[in-house]
Design a protein around this motif. Structure first.
Motif, short mmCIF file in Angstrom:
data_model
loop_
_atom_site.label_atom_id
_atom_site.label_comp_id
_atom_site.label_asym_id
_atom_site.label_seq_id
_atom_site.Cartn_x
_atom_site.Cartn_y
_atom_site.Cartn_z
N PHE A 1 62.58 51.06 44.44
CA PHE A 1 63.13 50.80 45.78
C PHE A 1 62.95 52.06 46.62
CE2 PHE A 1 65.21 47.90 42.91
CZ PHE A 1 65.09 46.69 43.58
N PRO B 1 64.12 43.52 51.91
CA PRO B 1 65.38 42.83 51.60
C PRO B 1 65.37 41.37 52.04
CG PRO B 1 65.84 45.01 52.47
CD PRO B 1 64.36 44.79 52.64
N ALA B 2 65.80 40.49 51.14
CA ALA B 2 65.90 39.05 51.46
C ALA B 2 67.19 38.80 52.22
CB ALA B 2 65.85 38.24 50.18
N GLN B 3 67.17 37.79 53.04
CA GLN B 3 68.36 37.45 53.82
C GLN B 3 69.27 36.54 53.01
OE1 GLN B 3 68.90 39.07 56.76
NE2 GLN B 3 67.06 40.11 56.07
N THR B 4 69.80 37.08 51.92
CA THR B 4 70.74 36.33 51.11
C THR B 4 72.16 36.65 51.57
OG1 THR B 4 70.58 38.12 49.50
CG2 THR B 4 69.29 36.14 49.05
N ARG C 1 77.15 40.12 49.96
CA ARG C 1 78.23 40.27 48.99
C ARG C 1 78.32 41.74 48.62
NH1 ARG C 1 76.88 37.50 43.99
NH2 ARG C 1 74.71 37.95 44.49
N VAL D 1 78.33 43.34 45.93
CA VAL D 1 77.48 43.85 44.85
C VAL D 1 76.01 43.94 45.25
CG1 VAL D 1 78.98 43.10 42.97
CG2 VAL D 1 77.25 41.53 43.88
N VAL D 2 75.65 43.35 46.39
CA VAL D 2 74.24 43.33 46.80
C VAL D 2 73.91 44.58 47.62
CG1 VAL D 2 72.45 42.10 48.07
CG2 VAL D 2 74.23 40.81 46.86
N ASP D 3 72.90 45.33 47.16
CA ASP D 3 72.43 46.49 47.90
C ASP D 3 71.19 46.07 48.70
OD1 ASP D 3 71.50 48.84 48.94
OD2 ASP D 3 71.68 49.98 47.09
N TYR E 1 67.88 49.20 51.17
CA TYR E 1 66.54 49.78 50.97
C TYR E 1 65.54 49.21 52.00
CZ TYR E 1 65.39 45.31 48.82
OH TYR E 1 65.20 43.97 48.62
N VAL F 1 65.27 31.25 49.53
CA VAL F 1 66.67 31.67 49.51
C VAL F 1 67.58 30.50 49.12
CG1 VAL F 1 68.58 32.49 50.96
CG2 VAL F 1 66.34 33.59 51.12
N GLN G 1 68.02 30.44 45.52
CA GLN G 1 68.93 31.48 45.06
C GLN G 1 70.38 31.07 45.33
OE1 GLN G 1 70.97 35.11 44.42
NE2 GLN G 1 70.70 34.51 46.54
N VAL H 1 78.10 46.04 38.61
CA VAL H 1 76.92 45.22 38.81
C VAL H 1 76.27 45.65 40.12
CG1 VAL H 1 76.10 42.88 39.35
CG2 VAL H 1 77.86 43.19 37.62
N VAL H 2 74.96 45.80 40.11
CA VAL H 2 74.22 46.06 41.36
C VAL H 2 73.13 45.00 41.47
CG1 VAL H 2 72.70 47.64 42.61
CG2 VAL H 2 74.70 48.53 41.41
N VAL H 3 73.03 44.41 42.65
CA VAL H 3 72.08 43.33 42.90
C VAL H 3 71.10 43.73 44.00
CG1 VAL H 3 71.81 40.91 43.63
CG2 VAL H 3 73.84 41.61 42.33
N TYR H 4 69.83 43.46 43.77
CA TYR H 4 68.82 43.63 44.81
C TYR H 4 68.13 42.27 45.02
CZ TYR H 4 69.19 48.63 43.69
OH TYR H 4 69.64 49.91 43.47
N ASP H 5 68.17 41.78 46.24
CA ASP H 5 67.45 40.55 46.58
C ASP H 5 66.25 40.94 47.43
OD1 ASP H 5 69.14 38.74 45.28
OD2 ASP H 5 70.54 38.73 46.95
N VAL H 6 65.08 40.48 47.01
CA VAL H 6 63.84 40.88 47.67
C VAL H 6 63.07 39.65 48.14
CG1 VAL H 6 61.70 42.22 47.43
CG2 VAL H 6 63.70 42.80 46.00
N LYS H 7 62.50 39.76 49.31
CA LYS H 7 61.61 38.71 49.81
C LYS H 7 60.19 39.27 49.83
CE LYS H 7 60.58 35.88 53.84
NZ LYS H 7 60.88 35.60 55.26
#
Lengths: 140, 140
Positions: A44, A80-83, A86, A88-90, A93, B104, B107, B130-136
């Motif tokens: 990242f 970054p996706a448009q989720t 929350r 926990v979501v970073d 980047y 999305v 997801q 917990v760490v989450v990364y969502d990527v598009k």
């Protein structure tokens, strides 16, 4: 991915979905891990100028060149996706580089490959921070 | 992955490797991003008891059940790889969950799926972070 390959993956997913027992017993559930080479290298990047489309485009263009490295078995470049937002979501980047390798040796070869070195030389002035996660897939 | 699918992927990789120009011109280099569904959901877990093999096995078993969720198009479950120790590499996590989705919406469907909820109910007492990364994925 060819259409055929994509169909294979989806077909495998469907087969697995139907294999889940009503009780959700863990041991009986196979994984689709085998769909991917075992070693994941996920990087990242945080840009120095996160609002610069020009810098982002330059970084993404540089990342795409990594596809040309022999030992790279799969590549997914993204933003970054448009989720859902929350805690926990970073999503802070700027860009994501996800690579698959057959083994750690493949990842080592990538690190010293001229294409990778050229990417770093061309783009490292763009980022302020990099975080890397290297993952080894586990066999079910 | 079937052998045929794997051969397709490797063949595509080989074709791309030979498409890199001698000058390394960025624009001319296609990516293999298309080999994967566009949305990546990568979750890293830090166990409360990082030295407990029992807890790790329980978490990995729980993660494997996620393969049974319809919208999950690909899954890779793993642990830190033994790659070179570098300052940018975070190898402090206990387990990695890497999922692919078509979009999305897929997801979102995963988040509320009974199998995912059961996993959280069964395993959330095991982790401290917990760490989450969502990527598009970006199109070349």
């Amino acid at each position: 991915m060819t259409d055929r390959t994509r169909r294979d993956l989806i077909a495998a997913a469907t087969a697995l979905a139907t294999s889940v027992t009503a009780t959700g017993a863990y041991a009986a559930v196979p994984t689709r891990k085998a769909a991917f080479p075992p070693i994941v290298h996920h990087v990242f990047f945080w840009l120095k100028r996160p609002d610069s489309k020009e810098d982002l485009d330059k970084l993404l263009a540089g990342l795409r060149t990594l596809a040309g490295i022999d030992s790279v078995r799969g590549i997914h470049i993204g933003v970054p996706a448009q989720t859902e937002q929350r805690g926990v979501v970073d999503g802070s980047y700027s860009a994501s580089e996800l690579l698959f390798f057959d083994d750690v040796a493949g990842q080592n070869a990538y690190q010293v490959h001229p294409i990778h070195k050229q990417f770093v030389a061309d783009c490292e002035h763009l980022w302020q921070r990099v975080v890397v996660y290297d993952v080894k897939g586990v066999v079910p």
